[in-house]
Design a protein around this motif. Structure first.
Motif, short mmCIF file in Angstrom:
data_model
loop_
_atom_site.label_atom_id
_atom_site.label_comp_id
_atom_site.label_asym_id
_atom_site.label_seq_id
_atom_site.Cartn_x
_atom_site.Cartn_y
_atom_site.Cartn_z
N GLU A 1 23.41 21.56 101.92
CA GLU A 1 24.30 20.59 102.16
C GLU A 1 23.69 20.00 103.50
N MET A 2 24.31 18.62 103.42
CA MET A 2 23.93 17.99 104.41
C MET A 2 25.21 17.16 105.19
N PRO A 3 25.83 17.87 106.34
CA PRO A 3 26.96 17.14 106.75
C PRO A 3 26.67 15.68 107.16
N GLY A 4 27.42 14.70 107.08
CA GLY A 4 27.16 13.48 107.69
C GLY A 4 26.07 12.61 106.99
N ALA A 5 25.59 13.29 105.87
CA ALA A 5 24.50 12.05 105.17
C ALA A 5 25.26 11.05 104.73
N GLU A 6 24.48 9.90 105.14
CA GLU A 6 24.74 8.44 104.88
C GLU A 6 25.05 8.39 103.31
N ARG A 7 24.18 8.92 102.41
CA ARG A 7 24.28 8.76 100.93
C ARG A 7 24.62 10.29 100.22
N SER A 8 25.27 10.13 99.41
CA SER A 8 25.29 11.25 98.64
C SER A 8 26.17 11.21 97.16
N CYS A 9 25.72 11.90 96.24
CA CYS A 9 26.29 11.67 94.94
C CYS A 9 26.18 12.94 94.06
N SER A 10 27.02 12.98 93.01
CA SER A 10 27.07 14.15 92.41
C SER A 10 27.03 13.80 90.79
N ARG A 11 26.22 14.50 90.09
CA ARG A 11 26.25 14.43 88.50
C ARG A 11 26.30 15.62 87.78
N ASN A 12 26.59 15.69 86.56
CA ASN A 12 26.38 16.93 85.85
C ASN A 12 25.77 16.63 84.43
N ASN A 13 25.02 17.65 84.07
CA ASN A 13 24.52 17.34 82.64
C ASN A 13 25.41 18.31 81.68
N PRO A 14 26.42 17.92 81.02
CA PRO A 14 27.43 18.72 80.33
C PRO A 14 26.65 19.76 79.19
N LEU A 15 25.43 18.96 78.73
CA LEU A 15 24.74 19.68 77.45
C LEU A 15 24.20 20.98 77.77
N CYS A 16 23.89 21.12 79.47
CA CYS A 16 23.31 22.20 79.58
C CYS A 16 23.93 23.15 80.70
N GLY A 17 24.82 22.17 81.31
CA GLY A 17 25.70 22.93 82.58
C GLY A 17 25.07 22.70 83.67
N ASP A 18 24.07 21.89 83.87
CA ASP A 18 23.42 21.62 85.22
C ASP A 18 24.37 20.69 86.00
N GLU A 19 24.54 21.14 87.20
CA GLU A 19 25.14 20.18 88.24
C GLU A 19 24.19 20.02 89.46
N ILE A 20 23.88 18.78 90.00
CA ILE A 20 23.31 18.44 91.11
C ILE A 20 24.09 17.53 92.15
N THR A 21 24.12 17.83 93.26
CA THR A 21 24.40 16.70 94.46
C THR A 21 23.33 16.63 95.45
N VAL A 22 23.18 15.21 95.41
CA VAL A 22 21.92 14.80 96.20
C VAL A 22 22.47 14.43 97.74
N PHE A 23 21.91 14.63 98.80
CA PHE A 23 22.29 13.96 99.96
C PHE A 23 21.16 13.29 100.62
N VAL A 24 21.12 12.20 101.20
CA VAL A 24 20.11 11.48 101.89
C VAL A 24 20.72 11.01 103.18
N HIS A 25 19.83 11.45 104.36
CA HIS A 25 19.82 10.91 105.53
C HIS A 25 19.21 9.83 105.78
N GLU A 26 19.56 8.56 105.96
CA GLU A 26 18.65 7.43 106.01
C GLU A 26 18.45 7.06 107.75
N GLU A 27 17.37 6.59 108.00
CA GLU A 27 17.08 6.11 109.12
C GLU A 27 15.78 4.99 109.02
N ASP A 28 16.22 3.77 109.66
CA ASP A 28 15.43 2.65 109.56
C ASP A 28 14.86 2.45 108.21
N GLY A 29 15.69 2.37 107.04
CA GLY A 29 15.47 2.21 105.91
C GLY A 29 14.59 3.18 105.18
#
Ligand code: ZN
Length: 150
Positions: free
Chosen positions: A23-51
């Motif tokens: 996990e990345m506390p304080g990430a500027e960007r994060s998003c979650s999605r799942n794929n119900p067909l397979c039961g996959d879950e992914i959350t992505v965290f992005v720390h952005e700096e100078d673009g």
């Protein structure tokens, strides 16, 4: 060793030892999605700096394809500019759609997922993390994250 076996090893290696899986506390960007067909879950965290995507991490669970794709993705886009990351998303999608045949020069370990194209049901697994990243990055330049961790 046949190429397919090497690719399989790369996928299993990322599955067993996922890179940047945290996990990345304080990430500027994060998003979650799942794929119900397979039961996959992914959350992505992005720390952005100078673009740039100064740090990219993920959490989640699911099959080896979805998790290894997420692991490889964090390595591939980490340190890149948002523009470069979007280009990589486009290339990866092209490969998964069978429209492009990028080499290791362009995609590195990610070419290991090329074989997944032969299994349409697994393509969603491979693309899931990239969908999440794309959503986290937004489409326009003036994007304000709707699911920001702030
Ligand atoms: Zn899956």
């Amino acid at each position: 060793m046949p190429l397919d076996d090497i690719y399989k090893e790369v996928i299993l290696d990322h599955y067993k030892k996922p890179r940047n899986k945290r996990e990345m506390p304080g990430a500027e960007r994060s998003c979650s999605r799942n794929n119900p067909l397979c039961g996959d879950e992914i959350t992505v965290f992005v720390h952005e700096e100078d673009g740039r995507l100064a740090d990219v991490s993920f959490t989640g669970q699911g099959c080896s394809i979805s998790q290894s794709s997420a692991s490889m993705m964090t390595e591939a886009v980490g340190g890149k500019s948002i523009k470069e990351a979007r280009e990589l998303i486009r290339q990866f999608r092209g490969m998964m759609a069978g429209e492009a045949d990028p080499g290791e020069d362009e995609l590195g370990d990610l070419v290991a997922l090329k074989g997944v194209v032969r299994y349409p049901i697994r393509i969603k697994c491979a693309v899931l993390a990239w969908d999440v990243l794309q959503e986290a990055l937004g489409d326009g330049e003036g994007f304000a994250s709707g699911t920001s961790a702030h």
